[in-house]
Write an enzyme that holds these catalytic residues in place. Structure first.
Site, PDB file in Angstrom:
ATOM      1  N   HIS A  82       0.843  -1.193   0.000  1.00 18.15           N
ATOM      2  CA  HIS A  82       0.000   0.000   0.000  1.00 18.15           C
ATOM      3  C   HIS A  82       0.878   1.243   0.000  1.00 18.15           C
ATOM      4  O   HIS A  82       1.891   1.294   0.678  1.00 18.15           O
ATOM      5  CB  HIS A  82      -0.909   0.025   1.232  1.00 18.15           C
ATOM      6  N   ASP A 161     -14.016   2.406   6.246  1.00 16.85           N
ATOM      7  CA  ASP A 161     -12.993   3.165   5.520  1.00 16.85           C
ATOM      8  C   ASP A 161     -13.575   3.756   4.245  1.00 16.85           C
ATOM      9  O   ASP A 161     -13.271   4.890   3.894  1.00 16.85           O
ATOM     10  CB  ASP A 161     -11.772   2.297   5.185  1.00 16.85           C
ATOM     11  N   ARG A 168     -13.286  12.307   3.642  1.00 18.78           N
ATOM     12  CA  ARG A 168     -11.993  12.971   3.860  1.00 18.78           C
ATOM     13  C   ARG A 168     -11.508  13.625   2.574  1.00 18.78           C
ATOM     14  O   ARG A 168     -10.929  14.709   2.582  1.00 18.78           O
ATOM     15  CB  ARG A 168     -10.952  11.957   4.352  1.00 18.78           C
ATOM     16  N   SER A 183      -6.810   4.167   8.003  1.00 17.47           N
ATOM     17  CA  SER A 183      -7.388   3.883   6.686  1.00 17.47           C
ATOM     18  C   SER A 183      -6.572   2.796   5.979  1.00 17.47           C
ATOM     19  O   SER A 183      -7.108   1.805   5.481  1.00 17.47           O
ATOM     20  CB  SER A 183      -7.398   5.178   5.868  1.00 17.47           C
ATOM     21  N   LYS A 187      -7.619  -1.608   5.895  1.00 13.73           N
ATOM     22  CA  LYS A 187      -7.788  -2.335   4.633  1.00 13.73           C
ATOM     23  C   LYS A 187      -6.827  -3.513   4.561  1.00 13.73           C
ATOM     24  O   LYS A 187      -7.179  -4.595   4.099  1.00 13.73           O
ATOM     25  CB  LYS A 187      -7.557  -1.408   3.434  1.00 13.73           C
TER      26      LYS A 187
HETATM   27  N1  URA Z   1      -4.250   5.487   1.304  1.00 11.56           N
HETATM   28  C1  URA Z   1      -5.322   5.100   2.029  1.00 11.56           C
HETATM   29  O1  URA Z   1      -5.842   4.018   1.834  1.00 11.56           O
HETATM   30  N2  URA Z   1      -5.778   5.934   2.974  1.00 11.56           N
HETATM   31  C2  URA Z   1      -5.231   7.122   3.236  1.00 11.56           C
HETATM   32  O2  URA Z   1      -5.695   7.811   4.112  1.00 11.56           O
HETATM   33  C3  URA Z   1      -4.120   7.534   2.475  1.00 11.56           C
HETATM   34  C4  URA Z   1      -3.646   6.690   1.503  1.00 11.56           C
END
Ligand code: URA
Length: 431
Positions: A82, A161, A168, A183, A187
């Site tokens: 990620h 999320d 957001r 966040s 995930k």
């Molecule tokens: N990637 C995400 O999944 N969430 C964030 O807040 C920033 C980047």
């Protein structure tokens, strides 16, 4: 409990307990807490922060707002990655097929555009038919069958999320360490991978502008991952200038495909190989980073990584013809090459301005639920440290509206800075 009391407590800089956090996350997921209260709460968190304990509770509550997948019957080690968000960051589209081609099950839950940063799901949806809303069963089945999945959070997976993220994006509440950490890690925990490589972006075009903040975010996410029984590695990578050349949904998909054919800009290629190598080491397919890099390069060279991208797109309902012929991907009405107005060495290509300009062209959203324009964006032809001559192509604008094109031209020109003396190139990674 009342949502307004939880908001007031955070507004007054007090620490929320686990029950309050769970109550709020439950309310976000089941829709009992309306968007305006969620937004007010997010702003209070952004302004007043959260302790590591609150952030961990928030992450676990968000992960548990849906199902938490168990990948034990998918393979010995399923690996995920990620990025914390940047400009031109299409790494996942190349890296996931590379590691999957090396035999590592790669199941990833990605996000959409967030503020000035692009989102992998928006990019993948440039491919007609591509589905980002897999159900839990579909996610697991596809990973077992094909070894690769690239989907979004859904009503089953980390739904809290999904809701918070889209608010957001349009309420100025992105740049918050607890909100980003929860966040990302919610995930990652929900998708069930055993090991995760986090690409924490640092710089003017990242949500963390200083190395100190990026390190704090990275440490926090690694700790949360460990607590959830995951092996996590965090890389700190540069985001002062866009990664690669392409910025914008379809343009980035094209560049990621080029990379899988052995081409693409050098910085993007290097970045992908390095991230892949870390994933291959974590997944025990390589003994060290050098071997991981070799494996990744081989998967590009022998075409197996590109084949995995085709498999992924076809498994998720996308039209593979667009992967085989990326020139068919959405195209903008106006394409303009802007030349360098002077000679010199580039000392800046401000990633944030480029990201903001892409959003203004329509590549991102101004309001929740806005459609994105897949065709628009930029090709930024040069990197910091490059010597450019007056009249040489500096960037190319892809736009669908002449007025927006003119605004973008001005903004991207101003994002470039020249120096008479040689300027060193920016590093790809800091740590
Ligand atoms: N990637 C995400 O999944 N969430 C964030 O807040 C920033 C980047």
């Amino acid at each position: 409990m009342r949502a307004v009391d939880v908001i007031i407590k955070k507004r007054d800089k007090k620490e929320l307990n686990r029950e309050e956090i769970r109550f709020f996350v439950r309310g976000i997921s089941n829709g009992r807490i309306p968007d305006y209260q969620t937004s007010a709460w997010a702003m209070a968190v952004l302004l007043n922060g959260m302790s590591p304990r609150e952030t961990t509770d928030l992450t676990l509550a968000m992960a548990q707002s849906g199902e938490v997948l168990d990948m034990h019957d998918v393979g010995d080690i399923a690996v995920d990655k990620h990025s914390t968000g940047g400009v031109g960051d299409k790494t996942t589209i190349s890296v996931l097929p590379i590691v999957a081609a090396c035999g590592l099950p790669a199941g990833k839950m990605s996000g959409r555009g967030l503020g000035f940063s692009g989102g992998t799901l928006d990019k993948m949806e440039s491919i007609p038919g591509y589905r980002c809303d897999l159900t839990t069963e579909e996610f697991v089945e596809q990973l077992k069958k094909t070894g690769i999945v690239l989907s979004g959070q859904s009503k089953d997976l980390a739904p809290a999320d999904g809701k918070l993220y889209s608010l957001r994006d349009v309420t100025g509440t992105v740049q918050s360490i607890p909100l980003i950490a929860s966040s990302v890690m919610s995930k990652k925990i929900a998708a069930g991978a055993h090991a995760v490589v986090l690409d924490v972006k640092v710089g003017q075009g990242a949500f963390m502008e200083t190395l100190e903040d990026a390190r704090e975010l990275a440490d926090l996410m690694v700790q949360i991952g460990k607590l959830a029984g995951r092996e996590v590695v965090a890389l700190l990578s540069d985001m002062n200038q866009p990664l690669g050349n392409a910025v914008g949904n379809a343009l980035e998909v094209r560049e990621a495909i080029d990379m899988l054919h052995g081409g693409g800009p050098e910085d993007f290629r290097e970045h992908c190989l390095h991230v892949s190598a870390h994933m291959l080491v974590l997944g025990k397919k390589a003994k060290n980073l050098a071997e991981g890099c070799e494996l990744a390069e081989q998967a590009v060279k022998d075409g197996s990584a590109f084949e995995k991208l085709r498999t992924l797109v076809s498994a998720q309902g996308g039209d593979v013809d667009f992967v085989d012929h990326p020139e068919k991907l959405p195209k903008a009405k106006y394409i303009e090459v802007v030349e360098s107005p002077k000679n010199g060495y580039l000392d800046q290509v401000q990633a944030r301005s480029v990201g903001e300009a892409a959003v203004a062209l329509g590549a991102g959203r101004a309001k929740k639920g806005d459609p994105v324009d897949h065709a628009v964006g930029f090709i930024i032809h040069h990197k910091v440290g490059d010597k450019v001559e007056k009249g040489q192509p500096l960037f190319t604008i892809h736009a669908n509206n002449e007025k927006l094109l003119a605004q973008a031209r001005k903004k991207i020109l101003a994002a470039h800075g020249w120096n008479n003396l040689p300027v060193p190139a920016l590093p790809l990674f800091y740590d």
